[in-house]
Design a protein around this motif. Structure first.
Motif, PDB file in Angstrom:
ATOM      1  N   LEU A   1       4.442  27.681 -33.994  1.00 39.07           N
ATOM      2  CA  LEU A   1       5.054  27.986 -32.701  1.00 39.07           C
ATOM      3  C   LEU A   1       4.154  27.587 -31.542  1.00 39.07           C
ATOM      4  O   LEU A   1       4.634  27.379 -30.429  1.00 39.07           O
ATOM      5  N   PHE A   2       2.860  27.526 -31.774  1.00 41.03           N
ATOM      6  CA  PHE A   2       1.934  27.358 -30.658  1.00 41.03           C
ATOM      7  C   PHE A   2       1.163  26.047 -30.704  1.00 41.03           C
ATOM      8  O   PHE A   2       0.288  25.805 -29.886  1.00 41.03           O
ATOM      9  N   GLU A   3       1.465  25.208 -31.682  1.00 37.77           N
ATOM     10  CA  GLU A   3       0.762  23.937 -31.794  1.00 37.77           C
ATOM     11  C   GLU A   3       1.303  22.895 -30.842  1.00 37.77           C
ATOM     12  O   GLU A   3       0.611  21.970 -30.481  1.00 37.77           O
ATOM     13  N   GLY A   4       2.583  23.037 -30.480  1.00 38.88           N
ATOM     14  CA  GLY A   4       3.172  22.078 -29.552  1.00 38.88           C
ATOM     15  C   GLY A   4       3.566  20.772 -30.198  1.00 38.88           C
ATOM     16  O   GLY A   4       3.701  19.762 -29.513  1.00 38.88           O
ATOM     17  N   ASP A   5       3.756  20.753 -31.503  1.00 39.06           N
ATOM     18  CA  ASP A   5       4.189  19.521 -32.169  1.00 39.06           C
ATOM     19  C   ASP A   5       5.670  19.301 -31.849  1.00 39.06           C
ATOM     20  O   ASP A   5       6.507  20.154 -32.140  1.00 39.06           O
ATOM     21  N   ILE A   6       5.974  18.147 -31.247  1.00 37.92           N
ATOM     22  CA  ILE A   6       7.353  17.917 -30.805  1.00 37.92           C
ATOM     23  C   ILE A   6       8.315  17.836 -31.987  1.00 37.92           C
ATOM     24  O   ILE A   6       9.496  18.130 -31.844  1.00 37.92           O
TER      25      ILE A   6
ATOM     26  N   VAL B   1       6.522  23.449 -24.723  1.00 43.13           N
ATOM     27  CA  VAL B   1       5.330  23.820 -25.478  1.00 43.13           C
ATOM     28  C   VAL B   1       4.889  25.193 -25.009  1.00 43.13           C
ATOM     29  O   VAL B   1       5.045  25.526 -23.838  1.00 43.13           O
ATOM     30  N   LEU B   2       4.353  26.008 -25.917  1.00 41.75           N
ATOM     31  CA  LEU B   2       3.721  27.275 -25.522  1.00 41.75           C
ATOM     32  C   LEU B   2       2.248  27.191 -25.899  1.00 41.75           C
ATOM     33  O   LEU B   2       1.931  27.017 -27.066  1.00 41.75           O
TER      34      LEU B   2
ATOM     35  N   ARG C   1      -2.600  15.834 -29.247  1.00 37.34           N
ATOM     36  CA  ARG C   1      -2.346  16.189 -30.642  1.00 37.34           C
ATOM     37  C   ARG C   1      -1.129  15.420 -31.163  1.00 37.34           C
ATOM     38  O   ARG C   1      -1.140  14.856 -32.246  1.00 37.34           O
ATOM     39  N   ASN C   2      -0.057  15.394 -30.369  1.00 36.08           N
ATOM     40  CA  ASN C   2       1.154  14.698 -30.790  1.00 36.08           C
ATOM     41  C   ASN C   2       0.921  13.200 -30.952  1.00 36.08           C
ATOM     42  O   ASN C   2       1.394  12.602 -31.918  1.00 36.08           O
TER      43      ASN C   2
END
Lengths: 367, 827
Positions: free
Chosen positions: A352-357, B517-518, B570-571
Motif C-alpha cells: 500500500l505504501f510502496e507507490g508501485d503503479i 501514492v501514499l 522506484r517505479n
C-alpha cells in the motif's frame, strides 16, 4: 462534342423519324449500361442526354413542327428521354453504392492496433476504500468528521480516559513531537476526532471518522508506522450495544457481502465500557472452516479479527461536556488497510505504501 | 500469559471431557483471549529420553567454536545399553548432569529429522536438546539440564518435560491483571463452567509479630502493605523440583535456581510478585521511601540507573537495595551461597510502578503485574506460600518472625441501578441476573430497591464505575446475546463541500493519467539537501519528532515531494517507461505558540481553553504534489512518443483549476527544487498556490530521475477556498463570431501571459476568447526576440459585428500590447 450549333435552322427542320429516335434512345441506353464507373457514366450522360445529344436536339426541333406532328414527336422524344434519364439515374445509384463500397474497403484499418498513447491514472485503494466506507455511513444519514494528524496529547489520550499514567498508553507506541513537553503527538488513532466532535457539537451525533494514524511499529508485512483507521461514533438518547451490533453487522455486509455478520468478544479500551473486540464471519469460507477444510484467510477459525468497539465510557462523555445521564453512545474502530487487505487479498501491507503503479492501477475499477 | 491446562484444573473442577479448545473458547468469550494452544509433544515423534552425561571432551574447532564430544548414558533406550556418543555445542552442563537426548529416528518440531551423522570428526548419534528445539519457548541459550532427581537414564522425557500437556496462551487485557495468574485464570474457568473453585491463596497465615525483620515504610501511599518473612538453613544447591521447573517453563519463564524459581512460581500461581533477598547481605532495617534525585542503583540486570524523586526504593543501612516492585539491586541478590532468605511480598501503588517502569524502560514480569494492580489482600498468603516452598524443597526453616507493615487499602463501593445493564447493553437483563453475575465475579452486594451498591473483590482494582459492573454482568450473560438493531440517525447533510472537492481533485488527477501514492511523511536533512533547499529555506523549519523511527528522518515533512520523487525513481527502476504520480496529504509547519495544555477530564474545558488547545497545534495544510518523469506519451504506429516536460506539470495545475472552476495563473519564478528558468509560480488572484515546472537538473540527479522530470506542489486548502460555491449559469451570444489573428514580436524575456493580458485588456468587451497558437523564434524576428501569434474571437451579445468593429477591437488590443510591452506587430 461541344461547340456552337451552326447547323441549326428551325425553319428548315423536319421531324425526326421514329426509327432515328429509337436508335438514339438505344444508343444512349447502351452507353449508360456500358459505363463501369461514375466517370464513365458522366461521359455517357453528357453524350446521350446532354444539351447536344441527338435526343436533346430532336426535342428542340419539336416546337417547330406542325401541331399533329408536334404531338407525336413530343411523345416519342419524351418517352425516349425519360427512359434514358431513368437508366442514368438507376445506374448512377448502383455505381454510387459500388463506389462507396470500394472507398470504404480501401479505407479499412486494423482496429486491433494499440491506441493507448498515454498511461492511465488511478486513485489509491485506501482512498477509494475510505470513500466507500464513508458512503456506507452517509447512506445511513451519518456525517464524515475529520481532524489533524498532529494532535494535542489531551485529545489523543486524556479526553478519552487515557490519563497520563494509564497502562493502556503503553499499548500504543506513540510518536511525540519534539520537545515532548509541547504535548503534541502524531495521533495514534482517529479517536481524537471523536473527542473533537463531542466537544464542538451537540448530540445527537452520528459520525464516521476515517483517517491516517501513526504508531512506532516496525515496518513489516502486517505492521506499519503509518496506517489508516475508520472509527464511528454515535451519541444519542437510548443508544445501546444492540445499536452498535446492528451498525457493525450492516457495515460488514456492505463491505463483504450479505450474510457476513459480526460477533463480540469482551475486551478492554479505556474510552469504552463495556468494550468488545469485533470479529467478522470469514467472508471466504463464510464460517465453514474448519469443518470443510482449513481456510487460509481465517486460518480455520471461521472468524477474522476486525476491530474494537464498545459503549462510550461516561467519563469520556463528561470530559467532552455531554450529559452522561441523558445520553449514551457507542464507538467502534478498525483498520482500513487491514479491511482492504482482506477484501482484496493483499498479502503484504507494504504494497500500500510502496507507490508501485502496477499495484495501484489494478484498483482503477474500484468505485 | 501461558497457562498449563493441568495447572488450571488443579483449582477448578472441570469435567474430564472438557477439551482444551472448548475451554479456551469459553474463556475467550469471557474476555481472556486465546492466543495459541501449545501441544509441543504433538510435533515430536520417536525416542526422546533422559540421559546422564558420562564424559565430555571440549574440542576447539578451526572455525573458532569449541564443541563437546560427549558420551551419554541413555539406559536401554538405544537398544544396546552402551553409552551414546553425541556432539554438543552447548557448554552449560557437566559430566553427571541429567539431560534430554533425542535419538536417531526421531523428529523434532519443525519436521527436524534426527539421524546419526558425521560432524566435527565424530559420528554424533542424536542430540542433546535445548528448550527451543523441543518447542518449549525461545530459549536457545544452552541445553536443558534436568534436576538431579528428575528420573533415570532411558526414561521417556516427553512426560517428564510436560510435553504431552496442553498449554493455553492468553492475551490478557490491561484491566484483567488478575488473569496474569493461574489463580485468576482458574477463577474465570470456574465462572465459565459454573464449576467449584478452590482459591490457592486461601490459607491460614501466621499472625504478624514483633520478632520479624524490621521494616519501616515512609510512604504508605506508595507501599500500602509490606510483608517480610525470613527462612534460614536454606540449601542453595538444592534442585528445583522437576514439576516446578516444568510449570515455570510451560508458563514461558526459565528456571534459574530453587529460590528464584519459587518466587516466580508463586507469582505465576497467585499473581503477586515476590522479591527474595540474601538476608545475610542486608544490614539494618529495611526502609521504603521515594528516592532523592541523583541517587543511583545497579539493578539485577547489571544496569546502573539514576533515580528520580518519584521512584519508590527499598533501602537498608547500606543504601538503596532495590527499585520497589520493579527490580531488585545487585548487592543483596540471592546467589549460590545464600542460606538465609528474606522474602518480601509488598503491595505497591500501580501508578508509581507504571512511571518507574516507563522511566527506566524496565519491562519485567513483576512490573507488568504491579503496574496493572495486584490483589493486596493476599500479600501475607503469598509470602507464606513462598516460605512453605522454601522449607519443603530447600531444607530451610521458617524463622518465627512475621513482619506486616500497613494494611490493604479499602476497596471502593460502586452503586449500580438494576436497569443499567439492560439500558447499556440492549439485552434483557433483569435484576436477578445482574445480582447473580456480580456475585459470581466476587462482588459483595448491598441490595436496595432500585439498585445495588457493590464492593468489588480485592483482585479487581479495575472495577470503579457502574459501567464497569455492567461489563461484568454482560460478559457472563454472553456478548453473543446482544441483539442487532440498526439505529436511525437524524437526517445528515452528506459530505461537506471540502470533502466533495477532495474527491473531485483525486478523480481529476487520475483522469489526467496520474497514479496516486501514499508516502510516509517523515523527512530529514538529507531529503532537503537532495531538493537543493537553502539552509534558511522555510521548508526546513519542521515539526520534529521526539522519537523518530530513524534518526535520518526525524521530522514531519513540510513537502510531499521527497516521498513522491522516491516513488517515481522506484517505479522507473522497476522498469516503468514513465510515471505520473500524485499524492494528496497534509504537511506540517510549526506554530511556536507554546505547548498544548493538558486539562483535567472530569469536566469539559471552557471554549477559551479549547481555543488555546487548538491554537497550539501545528498548521497542517493539505498539499498536492505531482511528479512526471520519463515517457509521458508513448511512441507507436502513430509516431514518436514524448517525454514529460515542464509544460505537463503546469498543465496539470491548469486542468485542476479548470475542473474546479478556479482561474489559476502562472508567472515565472525561481525556486528550488525547480529549474530556475522553468519554474512557474501558481496563483489564484494574489494568493500563491505553489509551484510547477521542470525539476532542477541537480535534483533529478540526486533522486536518480531522468533529466527534464517535472513536478508540482500546491496548497489544496488555498485552492479549495477559491472554488466558487454556486456556479452562475453562463450567458452567451449566438450571433456570428468574428475571427482575427495577430502576430506580435516581443523581447524574449516578456512572458506570453503578459502579452495575452495586454491584448485581452486592450480588446475590450467584444473579445470572446484569445488563444496563443504559435510561437516563433529565429532569423525572421531577430536574436533575443520572439513572435507570438494569437487567435482572437470577437462576438457581440446583440448584433452581428461588422468587419470594421472587429478590426477596430483588434487594433485596440495590439495598440495596448505595443504601448505596454514594446510589441511590434508582424506583417
Amino acid at each position: 462534342m461541344s461547340g456552337p450549333n451552326t447547323d441549326y435552322d428551325p425553319v428548315e427542320v423536319t421531324p425526326l423519324k421514329p426509327e432515328e429516335i429509337e436508335q438514339a434512345r438505344d444508343a444512349a441506353l447502351a452507353a449508360v449500361a456500358a459505363a463501369t464507373d461514375l466517370e464513365g457514366l458522366k461521359r455517357a450522360r453528357l453524350e446521350h442526354a446532354g444539351d447536344r445529344s441527338p435526343l436533346a436536339l430532336a426535342n428542340r426541333e419539336i416546337g417547330a413542327l406542325p401541331p399533329q406532328a408536334r404531338k407525336d414527336a413530343g411523345q416519342r422524344v419524351g418517352q425516349a428521354r425519360g427512359a434514358v434519364n431513368k437508366a442514368i439515374a438507376d445506374h448512377q445509384a448502383v455505381l454510387e453504392v459500388e463506389h462507396e463500397e470500394r472507398m470504404l474497403a480501401e479505407e479499412t484499418v486494423d482496429v486491433t492496433l494499440p491506441t493507448e498513447r498515454s498511461a492511465r491514472g488511478a486513485r489509491h485503494p485506501v482512498t477509494t476504500g475510505s470513500e466507500r466506507i464513508a458512503d456506507v455511513f452517509l447512506a445511513l444519514g451519518w456525517e464524515v468528521a475529520e481532524g489533524p494528524v498532529i494532535e494535542a496529547e489531551w485529545l489523543n489520550f486524556d479526553a478519552l480516559n487515557l490519563g497520563p499514567d494509564h497502562p493502556a498508553r503503553t499499548m500504543q507506541d506513540t510518536f511525540w513531537t519534539d520537545p515532548a513537553d509541547n504535548n503534541l503527538v502524531l495521533r495514534t488513532h482517529t479517536s481524537p476526532v471523536q473527542a473533537r466532535t463531542m466537544l464542538t457539537r451537540e448530540p445527537p451525533i452520528y459520525v464516521v471518522c476515517p483517517g491516517r494514524v501513526f504508531r512506532t511499529d516496525e515496518y513489516d508485512a502486517t505492521h506499519s508506522p503509518m496506517f489508516h483507521q475508520v472509527e464511528g461514533l454515535v451519541v444519542d438518547e437510548g443508544i445501546t450495544m444492540a445499536h452498535l451490533k446492528g451498525t457493525l453487522d450492516h457495515f460488514a455486509a456492505a463491505m463483504f457481502g450479505e450474510g457476513i455478520s459480526t460477533r463480540f468478544r469482551p475486551s478492554y479500551f479505556p474510552f469504552t465500557e463495556p468494550s468488545a473486540e469485533v470479529d467478522l464471519v470469514c467472508f471466504v469460507c463464510r464460517g465453514a472452516s474448519p469443518a470443510v477444510e482449513t481456510c487460509r484467510t481465517c486460518r480455520g477459525e471461521g472468524w477474522i479479527e476486525w476491530g474494537g468497539c464498545g459503549v462510550v465510557n461516561p467519563r469520556v462523555l463528561r470530559a467532552c461536556g455531554i450529559d452522561a445521564e441523558r445520553y449514551t453512545g457507542f464507538a467502534f474502530g478498525m483498520g482500513i488497510d487491514r479491511t482492504l487487505m482482506f477484501r482484496h487479498g493483499i498479502e503484504d501491507l507494504r504494497a500500500l505504501f510502496e507507490g508501485d503503479i502496477r499495484f495501484t492501477t489494478a484498483f482503477g475499477t474500484e468505485l | 500469559m501461558k497457562a498449563p491446562v493441568s495447572w488450571i484444573r488443579e483449582y477448578v473442577d472441570l469435567r474430564a471431557d472438557v477439551t482444551t479448545e472448548e475451554l479456551a473458547a469459553r474463556l475467550t468469550a469471557l474476555g481472556l483471549k486465546l492466543e495459541a494452544i501449545e501441544k509441543p509433544g504433538d510435533a515430536i515423534t520417536g525416542p526422546l529420553v533422559v540421559g546422564r552425561v558420562l564424559t565430555m571432551e571440549p574440542e576447539p574447532q578451526k572455525n573458532g567454536k569449541t564443541i563437546n564430544w560427549c558420551t551419554v548414558d541413555v539406559g536401554d533406550a538405544n537398544g544396546t545399553g552402551e553409552p551414546q556418543g553425541i556432539v554438543c555445542g552447548a557448554h552449560n552442563f557437566a559430566p553427571g548432569d541429567l539431560v534430554v537426548v533425542v535419538l536417531p529416528g526421531a523428529v523434532l518440531p519443525g519436521n527436524f529429522a534426527i539421524s546419526a551423522r558425521k560432524t566435527y570428526g565424530h559420528v554424533s548419534a542424536g542430540m542433546i536438546c535445548s528448550a527451543a528445539e523441543l518447542g518449549l519457548g525461545d530459549d536457545h541459550d544452552g541445553i536443558i539440564v534436568l534436576p538431579s532427581d528428575a528420573g533415570e537414564p532411558g526414561d521417556d522425557a516427553l512426560d517428564l518435560l510436560g510435553l504431552r500437556e496442553e498449554v493455553i496462551e492468553f492475551e490478557i487485557n490491561p484491566d484483567r491483571a488478575y488473569a496474569l495468574s493461574l489463580r485468576g485464570i482458574a477463577r474465570e474457568a470456574a465462572l465459565a463452567y459454573d464449576a467449584p473453585y478452590r482459591d490457592p491463596a486461601a490459607r491460614e497465615t501466621p499472625a504478624a509479630n514483633d520478632q520479624g525483620y524490621p521494616v519501616v515504610v515512609d510512604d504508605p501511599a506508595g507501599c500500602p502493605i509490606f510483608v517480610a518473612r525470613v527462612v534460614s538453613g536454606f540449601d542453595p544447591t538444592a534442585p528445583t523440583p522437576a514439576w516446578m521447573a516444568r510449570r515455570i517453563t510451560q508458563a514461558g519463564m526459565r528456571p534459574i535456581s530453587l529460590a528464584v524459581d519459587i518466587t516466580n512460581y508463586v507469582m505465576l500461581e497467585l499473581g503477586r510478585p515476590i522479591h527474595g533477598y540474601d538476608a545475610d547481605k542486608l544490614s539494618g532495617p529495611i526502609r521504603v521511601r521515594r528516592a532523592s534525585a541523583g541517587e543511583r542503583l545497579t539493578t539485577l540486570d547489571g544496569a546502573e540507573r539514576e533515580l528520580s524523586e518519584q521512584d519508590l526504593v527499598v533501602t537498608d543501612d547500606s543504601g538503596i537495595i532495590g527499585l520497589g516492585g520493579v527490580m531488585g539491586g545487585e548487592t543483596t541478590e540471592m546467589s549460590s551461597t545464600t542460606t538465609r532468605v528474606l522474602v518480601e511480598a509488598a503491595h505497591w501503588d500501580a501508578v508509581s510502578m507504571f512511571r518507574t517502569g516507563k522511566r527506566h524502560k524496565i519491562s519485567s514480569e513483576a512490573g507488568k503485574r504491579n503496574e496493572r494492580g495486584v490483589d493486596p489482600v493476599i500479600t501475607e498468603a503469598a509470602a507464606d506460600r513462598v516460605v512453605e516452598l522454601l522449607v519443603a524443597h530447600g531444607g530451610a526453616t521458617a524463622e518465627p518472625g512475621v513482619t506486616v507493615v500497613g494494611r490493604p487499602p479499602a476497596p471502593p463501593t460502586i452503586p449500580m441501578a438494576y436497569e443499567l445493564p439492560a439500558r447499556v447493553t440492549g439485552m434483557a437483563i433483569d435484576a436477578a441476573t445482574a445480582v447473580a453475575n456480580l456475585e459470581a465475579v466476587g462482588c459483595r452486594l448491598d441490595r436496595g430497591d432500585t439498585g445495588v451498591t457493590a464492593t468489588p473483590p480485592p483482585w479487581r482494582p479495575d472495577l470503579v464505575d457502574p459501567f464497569d459492573l455492567v461489563e461484568e454482568v454482560a460478559r457472563i450473560v454472553g456478548y453473543d446475546q446482544v441483539p442487532s438493531v440498526l439505529p436511525v440517525a437524524k437526517a445528515g447533510r452528506g459530505l461537506t463541500r471540502e470533502q466533495r472537492l477532495r474527491r473531485r481533485i483525486g478523480r481529476t488527477l487520475a483522469g489526467a493519467g496520474c497514479v496516486e501514492v501514499l508516502s510516509f511523511p517523515f523527512v530529514g536533512d538529507e531529503a532537503f539537501d537532495m531538493l537543493g533547499l537553502a539552509e534558511d529555506d522555510v521548508l526546513r523549519h519542521t515539526v520534529r519528532l521526539a522519537n523518530p523511527l530513524s534518526s535520518e528522518e526525524p521530522a514531519y515533512t513540510t513537502t510531499l515531494l521527497p516521498g513522491l520523487l522516491k516513488a517515481a525513481t522506484r517505479n522507473l527502476g522497476r522498469g516503468a517507461p514513465g510515471v505520473a504520480l500524485f499524492e494528496t496529504g497534509t504537511v506540517a509547519f510549526p506554530v511556536d505558540r507554546g505547548p498544548a495544555p493538558i486539562y483535567g477530564v472530569d469536566w469539559r474545558p471552557s471554549d477559551d481553553e479549547l481555543a488555546k488547545l487548538f491554537e497550539a497545534i501545528p498548521d497542517q495544510p493539505l498539499h498536492l504534489a505531482v511528479v512526471l518523469a520519463g515517457e509521458r506519451e508513448r511512441s507507436g504506429w502513430w509516431g514518436a512518443g514524448r517525454p514529460a516536460s515542464w509544460a505537463d506539470a503546469i498543465d496539470v495545475v491548469r486542468r485542476l483549476g479548470a475542473e474546479l472552476g478556479v482561474s489559476v495563473r502562472v508567472e515565472p519564478t525561481a525556486r528550488m527544487p525547480w529549474h530556475p528558468g522553468r519554474c512557474a509560480r501558481v496563483l489564484v488572484g494574489d494568493h500563491e498556490l505553489g509551484h510547477a515546472g521542470e525539476l532542477h537538473p541537480r535534483v533529478c540527479a540526486a533522486f536518480g530521475l531522468p533529466a527534464r522530470s517535472a513536478a508540482v506542489e500546491i496548497d489544496l486548502d488555498v485552492l479549495m477556498r477559491h472554488v466558487p460555491d454556486v456556479v452562475q449559469g453562463p450567458r452567451f451570444s449566438n450571433y456570428p463570431v468574428a475571427k482575427e489573428d495577430v502576430a506580435l514580436v516581443v523581447d524574449e524575456s516578456v512572458p506570453a501571459a503578459d502579452v495575452e493580458a495586454a491584448l485581452r485588456e486592450g480588446a475590450g468587451e467584444l473579445l470572446e476568447s484569445i488563444r496563443l497558437f504559435d510561437l516563433y523564434t529565429g532569423d525572421q524576428v531577430g536574436a533575443g526576440r520572439k513572435s507570438l501569434a494569437f487567435a482572437l474571437r470577437f462576438r457581440a451579445p446583440d448584433r452581428t459585428l461588422t468587419e470594421q468593429e472587429a478590426s477596430a477591437a483588434r487594433d485596440a488590443a495590439v495598440a495596448l500590447a505595443v504601448e505596454r510591452l514594446g510589441a511590434v506587430q508582424r506583417a
